[in-house]
Design a protein around this motif. Structure first.
Motif, PDB file in Angstrom:
ATOM      1  N   VAL A 168       1.045  -0.881  -0.245  1.00 58.96           N
ATOM      2  CA  VAL A 168       0.383  -0.210   0.393  1.00 58.96           C
ATOM      3  C   VAL A 168       0.358   0.975   0.171  1.00 58.96           C
ATOM      4  CG1 VAL A 168      -2.119   1.247   1.153  1.00 58.96           C
ATOM      5  CG2 VAL A 168      -1.884  -1.372   0.868  1.00 58.96           C
ATOM      6  N   VAL A 169       0.790   1.554  -0.868  1.00 56.35           N
ATOM      7  CA  VAL A 169       1.438   3.664  -0.947  1.00 56.35           C
ATOM      8  C   VAL A 169       0.459   4.396  -1.123  1.00 56.35           C
ATOM      9  CG1 VAL A 169       3.200   5.087  -2.216  1.00 56.35           C
ATOM     10  CG2 VAL A 169       3.285   2.452  -2.665  1.00 56.35           C
ATOM     11  N   ILE A 170       1.028   5.257   0.102  1.00 58.22           N
ATOM     12  CA  ILE A 170      -0.113   6.914  -0.379  1.00 58.22           C
ATOM     13  C   ILE A 170       0.800   8.164  -0.561  1.00 58.22           C
ATOM     14  CG2 ILE A 170       0.008   6.776   1.852  1.00 58.22           C
ATOM     15  CD1 ILE A 170      -2.179   8.530   3.476  1.00 58.22           C
ATOM     16  N   TYR A 171      -0.054   8.737  -1.673  1.00 57.04           N
ATOM     17  CA  TYR A 171       0.369   9.717  -1.796  1.00 57.04           C
ATOM     18  C   TYR A 171      -0.014  10.598  -2.062  1.00 57.04           C
ATOM     19  CZ  TYR A 171      -1.955   8.475  -5.989  1.00 57.04           C
ATOM     20  OH  TYR A 171      -3.794   8.163  -6.872  1.00 57.04           O
ATOM     21  N   LYS A 172      -1.300  10.574  -1.062  1.00 58.84           N
ATOM     22  CA  LYS A 172      -2.295  11.614  -0.824  1.00 58.84           C
ATOM     23  C   LYS A 172      -2.831  11.548   0.834  1.00 58.84           C
ATOM     24  CE  LYS A 172      -5.527  14.859  -1.491  1.00 58.84           C
ATOM     25  NZ  LYS A 172      -7.384  14.898  -3.000  1.00 58.84           N
ATOM     26  N   GLY A 173      -3.097  12.774   1.760  1.00 58.86           N
ATOM     27  CA  GLY A 173      -3.999  12.104   2.992  1.00 58.86           C
ATOM     28  C   GLY A 173      -3.279  12.313   3.819  1.00 58.86           C
ATOM     29  N   LYS A 174      -4.384  11.013   4.831  1.00 59.93           N
ATOM     30  CA  LYS A 174      -3.541  10.695   5.950  1.00 59.93           C
ATOM     31  C   LYS A 174      -4.888   9.682   6.263  1.00 59.93           C
ATOM     32  CE  LYS A 174      -1.244  12.792  10.617  1.00 59.93           C
ATOM     33  NZ  LYS A 174      -1.706  13.624  11.410  1.00 59.93           N
ATOM     34  N   VAL A 175      -4.030   8.673   6.712  1.00 58.56           N
ATOM     35  CA  VAL A 175      -4.689   7.596   6.928  1.00 58.56           C
ATOM     36  C   VAL A 175      -4.714   6.499   8.225  1.00 58.56           C
ATOM     37  CG1 VAL A 175      -5.331   5.176   6.177  1.00 58.56           C
ATOM     38  CG2 VAL A 175      -5.026   6.692   4.670  1.00 58.56           C
ATOM     39  N   ASP A 176      -5.473   5.897   9.145  1.00 59.82           N
ATOM     40  CA  ASP A 176      -5.056   5.094   9.424  1.00 59.82           C
ATOM     41  C   ASP A 176      -4.939   3.627   9.867  1.00 59.82           C
ATOM     42  OD1 ASP A 176      -4.700   3.858  12.702  1.00 59.82           O
ATOM     43  OD2 ASP A 176      -6.448   4.627  13.794  1.00 59.82           O
ATOM     44  N   PHE A 177      -4.007   3.171   9.483  1.00 56.71           N
ATOM     45  CA  PHE A 177      -3.950   1.316   8.774  1.00 56.71           C
ATOM     46  C   PHE A 177      -3.996   0.840  10.413  1.00 56.71           C
ATOM     47  CE2 PHE A 177      -3.005  -1.608   6.928  1.00 56.71           C
ATOM     48  CZ  PHE A 177      -3.191  -1.529   5.284  1.00 56.71           C
ATOM     49  N   ASN A 178      -5.204   0.327  10.405  1.00 54.86           N
ATOM     50  CA  ASN A 178      -4.615  -1.237  11.536  1.00 54.86           C
ATOM     51  C   ASN A 178      -4.386  -2.473  10.637  1.00 54.86           C
ATOM     52  OD1 ASN A 178      -5.132  -2.760  13.658  1.00 54.86           O
ATOM     53  ND2 ASN A 178      -7.536  -1.928  14.016  1.00 54.86           N
ATOM     54  N   GLY A 179      -3.387  -2.784  11.103  1.00 53.45           N
ATOM     55  CA  GLY A 179      -2.565  -4.519  11.238  1.00 53.45           C
ATOM     56  C   GLY A 179      -2.747  -5.294  11.839  1.00 53.45           C
ATOM     57  N   ILE A 197       4.717   3.396   3.198  1.00 52.83           N
ATOM     58  CA  ILE A 197       4.404   2.313   2.509  1.00 52.83           C
ATOM     59  C   ILE A 197       4.330   0.848   3.703  1.00 52.83           C
ATOM     60  CG2 ILE A 197       5.358   0.739   0.704  1.00 52.83           C
ATOM     61  CD1 ILE A 197       7.235   2.312  -0.404  1.00 52.83           C
ATOM     62  N   ILE A 198       3.283   0.656   3.103  1.00 53.70           N
ATOM     63  CA  ILE A 198       2.992  -0.282   4.118  1.00 53.70           C
ATOM     64  C   ILE A 198       2.940  -1.584   3.192  1.00 53.70           C
ATOM     65  CG2 ILE A 198       0.752  -1.594   5.126  1.00 53.70           C
ATOM     66  CD1 ILE A 198       2.125   0.781   7.213  1.00 53.70           C
ATOM     67  N   THR A 199       3.850  -3.302   3.666  1.00 56.70           N
ATOM     68  CA  THR A 199       3.771  -4.171   3.282  1.00 56.70           C
ATOM     69  C   THR A 199       2.409  -5.159   3.958  1.00 56.70           C
ATOM     70  OG1 THR A 199       6.097  -5.392   4.412  1.00 56.70           O
ATOM     71  CG2 THR A 199       5.980  -3.726   2.022  1.00 56.70           C
ATOM     72  N   LEU A 200       2.053  -6.112   3.097  1.00 57.71           N
ATOM     73  CA  LEU A 200       1.758  -7.688   4.414  1.00 57.71           C
ATOM     74  C   LEU A 200       1.493  -8.769   3.201  1.00 57.71           C
ATOM     75  CD1 LEU A 200      -1.681  -4.694   3.848  1.00 57.71           C
ATOM     76  CD2 LEU A 200      -0.432  -5.510   6.929  1.00 57.71           C
ATOM     77  N   ASN A 201       1.423  -9.704   3.854  1.00 60.57           N
ATOM     78  CA  ASN A 201       2.003 -10.372   4.156  1.00 60.57           C
ATOM     79  C   ASN A 201       0.450 -11.590   3.926  1.00 60.57           C
ATOM     80  OD1 ASN A 201       4.786 -10.805   4.572  1.00 60.57           O
ATOM     81  ND2 ASN A 201       4.059 -11.747   6.654  1.00 60.57           N
ATOM     82  N   PRO A 202      -0.113 -12.306   2.968  1.00 62.02           N
ATOM     83  CA  PRO A 202      -0.807 -12.428   2.405  1.00 62.02           C
ATOM     84  C   PRO A 202      -1.868 -13.009   3.350  1.00 62.02           C
ATOM     85  CG  PRO A 202       0.428 -13.941   0.562  1.00 62.02           C
ATOM     86  CD  PRO A 202       1.309 -13.304   1.687  1.00 62.02           C
ATOM     87  N   ASN A 203      -3.284 -13.619   3.112  1.00 67.68           N
ATOM     88  CA  ASN A 203      -3.845 -13.237   4.605  1.00 67.68           C
ATOM     89  C   ASN A 203      -4.193 -12.510   5.603  1.00 67.68           C
ATOM     90  OD1 ASN A 203      -5.161 -15.303   3.043  1.00 67.68           O
ATOM     91  ND2 ASN A 203      -3.546 -16.799   2.850  1.00 67.68           N
ATOM     92  N   GLU A 204      -2.919 -11.375   5.374  1.00 71.17           N
ATOM     93  CA  GLU A 204      -3.002 -11.020   6.593  1.00 71.17           C
ATOM     94  C   GLU A 204      -3.974 -10.130   7.303  1.00 71.17           C
ATOM     95  OE1 GLU A 204       0.522  -7.993   8.882  1.00 71.17           O
ATOM     96  OE2 GLU A 204       1.052  -8.835   7.050  1.00 71.17           O
ATOM     97  N   ILE A 205      -4.559 -10.524   8.039  1.00 69.74           N
ATOM     98  CA  ILE A 205      -5.759  -9.190   7.881  1.00 69.74           C
ATOM     99  C   ILE A 205      -5.788  -7.547   8.566  1.00 69.74           C
ATOM    100  CG2 ILE A 205      -7.984  -8.295   9.240  1.00 69.74           C
ATOM    101  CD1 ILE A 205      -7.763 -11.927  10.168  1.00 69.74           C
ATOM    102  N   HIS A 206      -5.939  -6.700   7.939  1.00 64.34           N
ATOM    103  CA  HIS A 206      -6.325  -5.241   8.020  1.00 64.34           C
ATOM    104  C   HIS A 206      -6.959  -4.569   7.836  1.00 64.34           C
ATOM    105  CE1 HIS A 206      -5.229  -6.544   3.579  1.00 64.34           C
ATOM    106  NE2 HIS A 206      -5.682  -4.787   3.688  1.00 64.34           N
TER     107      HIS A 206
END
Length: 95
Positions: free
Chosen positions: A46-57, A69-78
């Motif tokens: 996940v690449v954010i290029y505008k704004g601000k996000v609360d990302f819950n992993g 940049i956020i990276t997630l493994n397969p089947n990782e809940i977010h």
């Protein structure tokens, strides 16, 4: 080489590439909007290029801003919540 351009959306998302092993999605979420918990069977970037996000992993929350940049493994809940109007590029790939 192939150039793909994201548009200003009338809906929440558009798939720029949608193939078996690769999906690239332009995602726009408005301030206060939430995307509930979900997972993907592919690796996710996940690449954010505008704004601000609360990302819950699975390992807790991260506030992300342009340049993060956020990276997630397969089947990782977010899940996500937009703290500002935000634009993200979501890349899902089977590696």
């Amino acid at each position: 080489m192939k150039k793909i351009s994201a548009n200003i959306l009338e809906s929440k998302f558009e798939h720029l590439v949608d193939e078996d092993n690769l999906q690239i999605t332009h995602l726009q979420i408005e301030k206060g909007e939430e995307i509930p918990s979900h997972k993907s069977d592919k690796s996710v970037v996940v690449v954010i290029y505008k704004g601000k996000v609360d990302f819950n992993g699975e390992n807790g929350n991260q506030i992300i801003i342009p340049g993060d940049i956020i990276t997630l493994n397969p089947n990782e809940i977010h899940a996500l919540k937009a703290l500002e109007n935000s634009d993200l590029m979501v890349i899902k790939a089977r590696i």
